[in-house]
Scaffold this motif. Sequence first.
Motif, short mmCIF file in Angstrom:
data_model
loop_
_atom_site.label_atom_id
_atom_site.label_comp_id
_atom_site.label_asym_id
_atom_site.label_seq_id
_atom_site.Cartn_x
_atom_site.Cartn_y
_atom_site.Cartn_z
N ASP A 240 0.83 -1.19 0.00
CA ASP A 240 0.00 0.00 0.00
C ASP A 240 0.87 1.25 0.00
O ASP A 240 0.59 2.20 -0.71
CB ASP A 240 -0.92 0.03 1.21
CG ASP A 240 -2.06 -0.98 1.10
OD1 ASP A 240 -2.27 -1.49 -0.02
OD2 ASP A 240 -2.72 -1.25 2.11
N ASP A 241 1.96 1.26 0.80
CA ASP A 241 2.88 2.39 0.82
C ASP A 241 3.53 2.55 -0.55
O ASP A 241 3.67 3.65 -1.05
CB ASP A 241 3.97 2.20 1.87
CG ASP A 241 3.43 2.32 3.29
OD1 ASP A 241 2.28 2.81 3.43
OD2 ASP A 241 4.13 1.92 4.23
N THR A 242 3.93 1.44 -1.15
CA THR A 242 4.58 1.50 -2.45
C THR A 242 3.62 2.05 -3.49
O THR A 242 4.01 2.86 -4.32
CB THR A 242 5.04 0.08 -2.87
OG1 THR A 242 5.92 -0.40 -1.87
CG2 THR A 242 5.75 0.10 -4.21
N LYS A 243 2.35 1.64 -3.42
CA LYS A 243 1.37 2.12 -4.40
C LYS A 243 1.22 3.63 -4.33
O LYS A 243 1.25 4.31 -5.33
CB LYS A 243 0.03 1.44 -4.16
CG LYS A 243 -1.03 1.83 -5.15
CD LYS A 243 -2.32 1.09 -4.90
CE LYS A 243 -3.38 1.55 -5.87
NZ LYS A 243 -4.67 0.99 -5.62
N SER A 244 1.08 4.17 -3.12
CA SER A 244 0.91 5.61 -3.01
C SER A 244 2.22 6.35 -3.25
O SER A 244 2.22 7.49 -3.67
CB SER A 244 0.31 5.99 -1.66
OG SER A 244 1.21 5.67 -0.63
N ALA A 245 3.36 5.69 -2.98
CA ALA A 245 4.65 6.32 -3.20
C ALA A 245 5.00 6.35 -4.68
O ALA A 245 5.78 7.16 -5.12
CB ALA A 245 5.74 5.60 -2.41
N GLY A 246 4.41 5.43 -5.47
CA GLY A 246 4.71 5.35 -6.88
C GLY A 246 4.25 6.58 -7.65
O GLY A 246 4.86 6.96 -8.63
N ASN A 247 3.18 7.18 -7.22
CA ASN A 247 2.65 8.36 -7.88
C ASN A 247 1.93 9.18 -6.81
O ASN A 247 0.94 8.71 -6.25
CB ASN A 247 1.69 7.94 -9.00
CG ASN A 247 1.21 9.10 -9.81
OD1 ASN A 247 0.94 10.18 -9.29
ND2 ASN A 247 1.07 8.90 -11.10
N PRO A 248 2.40 10.39 -6.54
CA PRO A 248 1.79 11.18 -5.46
C PRO A 248 0.35 11.61 -5.74
O PRO A 248 -0.32 12.09 -4.84
CB PRO A 248 2.73 12.39 -5.34
CG PRO A 248 3.47 12.45 -6.62
CD PRO A 248 3.53 11.06 -7.15
N MET A 249 -0.16 11.41 -6.95
CA MET A 249 -1.55 11.73 -7.24
C MET A 249 -2.50 10.64 -6.75
O MET A 249 -3.66 10.89 -6.49
CB MET A 249 -1.74 11.93 -8.75
CG MET A 249 -1.00 13.12 -9.32
SD MET A 249 -1.13 13.22 -11.12
CE MET A 249 -2.79 13.86 -11.31
N TRP A 250 -2.03 9.41 -6.63
CA TRP A 250 -2.88 8.26 -6.33
C TRP A 250 -3.65 8.35 -5.03
O TRP A 250 -4.80 7.91 -4.99
CB TRP A 250 -2.07 6.98 -6.38
CG TRP A 250 -1.68 6.57 -7.76
CD1 TRP A 250 -2.09 7.13 -8.93
CD2 TRP A 250 -0.80 5.53 -8.11
NE1 TRP A 250 -1.51 6.49 -10.00
CE2 TRP A 250 -0.70 5.51 -9.52
CE3 TRP A 250 -0.07 4.61 -7.38
CZ2 TRP A 250 0.08 4.59 -10.20
CZ3 TRP A 250 0.71 3.70 -8.07
CH2 TRP A 250 0.78 3.69 -9.46
N PRO A 251 -3.09 8.88 -3.94
CA PRO A 251 -3.89 8.92 -2.71
C PRO A 251 -5.21 9.68 -2.87
O PRO A 251 -6.18 9.38 -2.20
CB PRO A 251 -2.97 9.62 -1.70
CG PRO A 251 -1.60 9.29 -2.18
CD PRO A 251 -1.72 9.30 -3.69
#
Length: 164
Positions: free
Chosen positions: A38-49
């Motif tokens: 989950d951290d990696t997913k949101s860290a991959g693109n700062p727009m995703w959260p």
Amino acid sequence: MIPIHPSEKKGRTQLMSRVVVVAIAMGAMCVGAVAQSDDTKSAGNPMWPAGLLWDCKTASKIVCERDGSCRTDKGDAPFVLSYDDNDVEFPDGKVRIKRHYQQTVQGSPLQREVKVELADNRVIWLTAVDASRTYSDAWVGAISELKGGVVLMESQGVYCAPKK
């Protein structure tokens, strides 16, 4: 029922204790892996959260020609940026996202920038309006396209907000 010798009972108890400890450790590792993904997913693109689907509007277009002149034209129609479907939906059709990533320029006042490269060679650059996301989830930037004919380049301002 067959009687169990006390030494066998102790061995079985130790074995069960080890099994329980291993099960707890495996569960903790799985929870850690999910949290990390989950951290990696949101860290991959700062727009995703804020969302995977974005409504984007364009402002006036700058058109630069081979003779060295540039002019402004009316901006194109709005489009939808979909990280979920890995494409951008323009009024005339969908274009696949080739790749996207965040970039941080050392010493830049812009916190993080997102670059989205499209399969048709257009590029979208976006910067957070409010890097802390306290007051706004909006992103602004430009969509640019290099051309090869009389027109060398088209670039237009872009404003994107999470689709509601």
